[in-house]
Design a protein around this motif. Sequence first.
Motif, PDB file in Angstrom:
ATOM      1  N   GLU A  34       0.831  -1.203   0.000  1.00 38.49           N
ATOM      2  CA  GLU A  34       0.000   0.000   0.000  1.00 38.49           C
ATOM      3  C   GLU A  34       0.863   1.249   0.000  1.00 38.49           C
ATOM      4  OE1 GLU A  34      -2.506   0.663   3.391  1.00 38.49           O
ATOM      5  OE2 GLU A  34      -3.750   2.127   2.329  1.00 38.49           O
ATOM      6  N   LEU A  35       0.545   2.162  -0.921  1.00 44.48           N
ATOM      7  CA  LEU A  35       1.048   3.528  -0.831  1.00 44.48           C
ATOM      8  C   LEU A  35       0.122   4.256   0.130  1.00 44.48           C
ATOM      9  CD1 LEU A  35       2.915   5.846  -1.863  1.00 44.48           C
ATOM     10  CD2 LEU A  35       1.117   6.339  -3.555  1.00 44.48           C
ATOM     11  N   PRO A  36       0.621   4.709   1.294  1.00 37.06           N
ATOM     12  CA  PRO A  36      -0.273   5.321   2.281  1.00 37.06           C
ATOM     13  C   PRO A  36      -1.080   6.472   1.689  1.00 37.06           C
ATOM     14  CG  PRO A  36       1.866   4.884   3.258  1.00 37.06           C
ATOM     15  CD  PRO A  36       2.008   4.609   1.784  1.00 37.06           C
ATOM     16  N   ALA A  37      -2.287   6.631   2.198  1.00 38.14           N
ATOM     17  CA  ALA A  37      -3.222   7.611   1.645  1.00 38.14           C
ATOM     18  C   ALA A  37      -2.666   9.027   1.674  1.00 38.14           C
ATOM     19  CB  ALA A  37      -4.549   7.552   2.403  1.00 38.14           C
ATOM     20  N   ASP A  38      -1.904   9.375   2.734  1.00 34.54           N
ATOM     21  CA  ASP A  38      -1.398  10.739   2.813  1.00 34.54           C
ATOM     22  C   ASP A  38      -0.378  11.016   1.713  1.00 34.54           C
ATOM     23  OD1 ASP A  38       0.350   8.950   3.982  1.00 34.54           O
ATOM     24  OD2 ASP A  38       1.036  10.330   5.542  1.00 34.54           O
ATOM     25  N   LEU A  39       0.367   9.985   1.296  1.00 34.70           N
ATOM     26  CA  LEU A  39       1.322  10.172   0.205  1.00 34.70           C
ATOM     27  C   LEU A  39       0.636  10.144  -1.158  1.00 34.70           C
ATOM     28  CD1 LEU A  39       4.335   8.035   1.479  1.00 34.70           C
ATOM     29  CD2 LEU A  39       3.952  10.494   1.692  1.00 34.70           C
ATOM     30  N   HIS A  40      -0.350   9.275  -1.309  1.00 39.06           N
ATOM     31  CA  HIS A  40      -1.086   9.230  -2.580  1.00 39.06           C
ATOM     32  C   HIS A  40      -1.799  10.551  -2.855  1.00 39.06           C
ATOM     33  CE1 HIS A  40      -4.679   8.398  -5.085  1.00 39.06           C
ATOM     34  NE2 HIS A  40      -3.836   7.646  -5.758  1.00 39.06           N
ATOM     35  N   ALA A  41      -2.293  11.203  -1.801  1.00 37.03           N
ATOM     36  CA  ALA A  41      -3.086  12.423  -1.974  1.00 37.03           C
ATOM     37  C   ALA A  41      -2.248  13.667  -2.206  1.00 37.03           C
ATOM     38  CB  ALA A  41      -3.983  12.636  -0.757  1.00 37.03           C
ATOM     39  N   GLN A  42      -0.933  13.585  -2.052  1.00 32.80           N
ATOM     40  CA  GLN A  42      -0.103  14.768  -2.234  1.00 32.80           C
ATOM     41  C   GLN A  42      -0.225  15.303  -3.668  1.00 32.80           C
ATOM     42  OE1 GLN A  42       1.664  16.533  -0.078  1.00 32.80           O
ATOM     43  NE2 GLN A  42       1.044  15.230   1.625  1.00 32.80           N
ATOM     44  N   PRO A  43      -0.273  16.620  -3.860  1.00 37.75           N
ATOM     45  CA  PRO A  43      -0.430  17.185  -5.209  1.00 37.75           C
ATOM     46  C   PRO A  43       0.623  16.692  -6.196  1.00 37.75           C
ATOM     47  CG  PRO A  43      -0.807  18.886  -3.573  1.00 37.75           C
ATOM     48  CD  PRO A  43      -0.330  17.670  -2.815  1.00 37.75           C
ATOM     49  N   ALA A  44       1.864  16.526  -5.738  1.00 41.33           N
ATOM     50  CA  ALA A  44       2.905  16.068  -6.651  1.00 41.33           C
ATOM     51  C   ALA A  44       2.616  14.665  -7.158  1.00 41.33           C
ATOM     52  CB  ALA A  44       4.272  16.118  -5.963  1.00 41.33           C
ATOM     53  N   MET A  45       2.144  13.782  -6.286  1.00 38.54           N
ATOM     54  CA  MET A  45       1.802  12.425  -6.713  1.00 38.54           C
ATOM     55  C   MET A  45       0.577  12.434  -7.611  1.00 38.54           C
ATOM     56  SD  MET A  45       2.537   9.217  -6.685  1.00 38.54           S
ATOM     57  CE  MET A  45       3.616   8.854  -5.282  1.00 38.54           C
ATOM     58  N   GLN A  46      -0.404  13.256  -7.294  1.00 36.85           N
ATOM     59  CA  GLN A  46      -1.592  13.353  -8.130  1.00 36.85           C
ATOM     60  C   GLN A  46      -1.252  13.827  -9.539  1.00 36.85           C
ATOM     61  OE1 GLN A  46      -5.059  12.584  -7.313  1.00 36.85           O
ATOM     62  NE2 GLN A  46      -3.785  11.384  -5.929  1.00 36.85           N
ATOM     63  N   ARG A  47      -0.302  14.744  -9.636  1.00 31.41           N
ATOM     64  CA  ARG A  47       0.116  15.229 -10.960  1.00 31.41           C
ATOM     65  C   ARG A  47       0.801  14.111 -11.747  1.00 31.41           C
ATOM     66  NH1 ARG A  47       0.970  19.285 -14.349  1.00 31.41           N
ATOM     67  NH2 ARG A  47       2.982  19.540 -15.377  1.00 31.41           N
ATOM     68  N   VAL A  48       1.646  13.349 -11.096  1.00 32.81           N
ATOM     69  CA  VAL A  48       2.316  12.240 -11.773  1.00 32.81           C
ATOM     70  C   VAL A  48       1.291  11.239 -12.303  1.00 32.81           C
ATOM     71  CG1 VAL A  48       3.772  10.216 -11.389  1.00 32.81           C
ATOM     72  CG2 VAL A  48       4.516  12.434 -10.554  1.00 32.81           C
ATOM     73  N   ILE A  49       0.332  10.866 -11.465  1.00 30.29           N
ATOM     74  CA  ILE A  49      -0.684   9.893 -11.876  1.00 30.29           C
ATOM     75  C   ILE A  49      -1.511  10.444 -13.039  1.00 30.29           C
ATOM     76  CG2 ILE A  49      -2.747   8.635 -11.151  1.00 30.29           C
ATOM     77  CD1 ILE A  49      -1.539   8.633  -8.301  1.00 30.29           C
ATOM     78  N   ALA A  50      -1.890  11.718 -12.954  1.00 31.21           N
ATOM     79  CA  ALA A  50      -2.705  12.316 -14.015  1.00 31.21           C
ATOM     80  C   ALA A  50      -1.958  12.343 -15.340  1.00 31.21           C
ATOM     81  CB  ALA A  50      -3.125  13.725 -13.614  1.00 31.21           C
ATOM     82  N   LEU A  51      -0.687  12.741 -15.322  1.00 34.30           N
ATOM     83  CA  LEU A  51       0.090  12.784 -16.562  1.00 34.30           C
ATOM     84  C   LEU A  51       0.250  11.387 -17.162  1.00 34.30           C
ATOM     85  CD1 LEU A  51       2.809  15.394 -15.516  1.00 34.30           C
ATOM     86  CD2 LEU A  51       1.158  15.667 -17.389  1.00 34.30           C
ATOM     87  N   ALA A  52       0.504  10.402 -16.315  1.00 34.65           N
ATOM     88  CA  ALA A  52       0.638   9.030 -16.803  1.00 34.65           C
ATOM     89  C   ALA A  52      -0.664   8.554 -17.435  1.00 34.65           C
ATOM     90  CB  ALA A  52       1.044   8.104 -15.661  1.00 34.65           C
ATOM     91  N   ALA A  53      -1.787   8.788 -16.757  1.00 30.68           N
ATOM     92  CA  ALA A  53      -3.081   8.351 -17.279  1.00 30.68           C
ATOM     93  C   ALA A  53      -3.434   9.083 -18.567  1.00 30.68           C
ATOM     94  CB  ALA A  53      -4.163   8.567 -16.223  1.00 30.68           C
ATOM     95  N   ASN A  54      -3.127  10.362 -18.633  1.00 31.32           N
ATOM     96  CA  ASN A  54      -3.415  11.125 -19.854  1.00 31.32           C
ATOM     97  C   ASN A  54      -2.599  10.597 -21.029  1.00 31.32           C
ATOM     98  OD1 ASN A  54      -5.146  12.672 -18.352  1.00 31.32           O
ATOM     99  ND2 ASN A  54      -3.792  14.448 -18.205  1.00 31.32           N
ATOM    100  N   ALA A  55      -1.321  10.325 -20.794  1.00 29.12           N
ATOM    101  CA  ALA A  55      -0.464   9.824 -21.875  1.00 29.12           C
ATOM    102  C   ALA A  55      -0.958   8.470 -22.372  1.00 29.12           C
ATOM    103  CB  ALA A  55       0.985   9.728 -21.397  1.00 29.12           C
ATOM    104  N   THR A  56      -1.304   7.567 -21.454  1.00 31.57           N
ATOM    105  CA  THR A  56      -1.751   6.246 -21.884  1.00 31.57           C
ATOM    106  C   THR A  56      -3.064   6.310 -22.646  1.00 31.57           C
ATOM    107  OG1 THR A  56      -2.858   5.859 -19.754  1.00 31.57           O
ATOM    108  CG2 THR A  56      -0.597   5.085 -19.965  1.00 31.57           C
TER     109      THR A  56
END
Length: 446
Positions: free
Chosen positions: A325-347
């Motif tokens: 598990e990636l802890p919820a507080d780390l998953h919710a950080q804006p920097a992590m959210q941006r990484v996930i969004a960019l990855a999902a957009n590219a795919t």
Amino acid sequence: MPDPGLSPLQSSLPAAAAGFAAHVLVHTRTQAAETAAEAEAEPEAEAQVEVPAGGARPDVPAPPASSASSAPPASPADGASTLNRALERIIRGPSGLGTTGLSLARRQGPSAPTESRPPAEGTPIPGLYHHPVAEPDQARVEEVSRRIKAWAVDEVQVYPPEWEDQFDGFSVGRYMVACHPDAPTIDHLMAATRLMVAENAVDDCYCEDHGGSPVGLGSRLLLAHTALDPVHTTKEYEPAWAESLHSDAPRRAYRSAMEYFVQLATPSQADRFRHDMARLHMGYLAEAAWAETDTVPEVWEYLAMRQFNNFRPCPTITDTVGGYELPADLHAQPAMQRVIALAANATTIVNDLYSYTKELESPGKHLNLPVVIAERDGVSDQQAYLKAVEVHNDLMHGFEAEAAALAAACPVPSVLRFLRGVAAWVDGNHYWHQTNTYRYSLPDFW
């Protein structure tokens, strides 16, 4: 959830470490620059890296320093070197005390045969920025394919017999094994595979060419979503809702896939997935609204819609499928959210590009990025397609730069493994699109 030998599944970082992580995530770019001098004292990493077991990303160039840091580093070379090492750490996985169990190669179940395999099928899109991956473990592919067909056909009756060739041609087993090289067991792979099939059943039956329509889509999606996010109502009306979960194939698939998923996921991971599925359904509704009014959106509007109607629910569960598990507080950080969004957009733009000719041959008008660019920018189909390739490449470079900056700023093992898992999903997604010649063929633009 079986313990695959990783950190405890219900664990979070100790208070001090969590505080440190929150602090450095807020200051991701600044911290990456400030640690450049210290990192420079380490042995220089090679520019070319070997492909680890399980299929990670080979030959990754250094991300542009300007994309990863708003504060100027000591020198351009120092900043690029720091981020390059951070990106390589994502590729290879974390090392050091307490990180032995974080290798993508650590898994159980069928293993790959030792003989060499032929090169991947299909032709990659010329000019598309991507990373080749090792062929997925054929023994795992066959086992996942066998189990998912039994689930889809016999257990939840998602597809009628006349759709069997399309189900087989989708090659969902190969897809999920390629995207999740760190899954410790077949059961973990099956959790992702059932959700993928269920999501496609909703898309096909509610939105696309197997009876889908934009008319009334909102109510159908809402009721289907209750199979993921249960309704809490009165005893009088609850039985009718429970019965409705078996009323059509998409709801049966959602209900069953979610029941299996929550057996492996923590409550936080399950809630994260429900949130991302709500995002997906909102994207479906936006596209349906444009279809009802025969509207071609502006390019930026289309890209905004694609940030919601995209693959995000798939890479966001990479830790559940990986058995940690990636802890919820780390998953919710804006920097992590941006990484996930960019990855999902590219795919998702990868899907637009590989499915382009398939959608042109389908009845009706299908919106995809090349179609929208051609219409809105007034350029030829070829120019629009090549522009869409550029958009994808920009998203990919942005994803890698932001992931490297985050890895440099927050070298917490679960963060590094999650970033690596998302990167593996991005590459596996491209591999599946390239090699699925049953579904996709390229336009004659080169």
